[in-house]
Structure formats: structure tokens, C-alpha cells
Design a protein around this motif. Sequence first.
Motif: not given
Length: 132
Positions: A18-19, A21-22, A25-26, A69
Motif C-alpha cells: 500500500k505504501r 503505491e502511495e 502516486d505521489i 520519497e
Amino acid sequence: MPAIPEKQLQHFLERLKKRREELRDIIHAELAISKQEDFTELAGMVHDAGDESFAELLRGINLTTRARELDELRDVEAALERIKNGTYSTCVECGEEITSERLDAYPTAKRCITCQSRRENRRGGRDATPSL
């Protein structure tokens, strides 16, 4: 090699995916905005010296954020690889088990708290113990 229970391992696997993918996206959104900003500049916006300095400052902040990131994304990918290889909860330095409490707080941890503290102290890092 210490083994983490399968149910717990699946929990960490899902959190990490999940992280990942986050973060993707960011990073994708930031790159799209960056390209749009570059296009606007190329289209002929005129800046005074103050505007240009401020724009450079913003670009620097954006690059720093992106680098952080990207580093986190690399850590997530490395943790996912350790899950795949069966070494997820094993410290890369001493081979001891990384506690589930540490992994819950920091799912990308690759060192046990003892080895991580030792590493931070060698690098001049701060002690995480609050001072009064």
C-alpha cells in the motif's frame, strides 16, 4: 533464522505494498506538476530577480521532497524483497530477529534496534531517548 508468523508477515506485506503505491502516486503527481511548471516557464513567463530566487527555492524544496520519497520507495522495495527472500525480520548486521514492535513502527527496518542505534551513534546521530 528467526521466523515471523505468516499472518503477521501478510500484514506487513500489505502495508508495504500500500505504501509503495502511495509513494508511486505521489512521485508521479509531483513529476507531472514539475513538467507543467517547466512548460509554463518555457512558454515565456517573465520573472524579476526576486521571483526567480523564490522559484529556485521552491524547486530545491521539491527536489528534496522527491529525494526523500524516492529513498522511502527504495526502502519499501528492499523490504518487499526481504519478505520474498524470507529474511524480512532478520537484522542485516547481526542476524538476530527484528522485533515485531519495531517492524510495526517502522516496516522497512532492516536492522534490530541495537544495531540501528549503534549505527546512528557512529554517524553522529542523536539518541532517540527524550531529554528533560
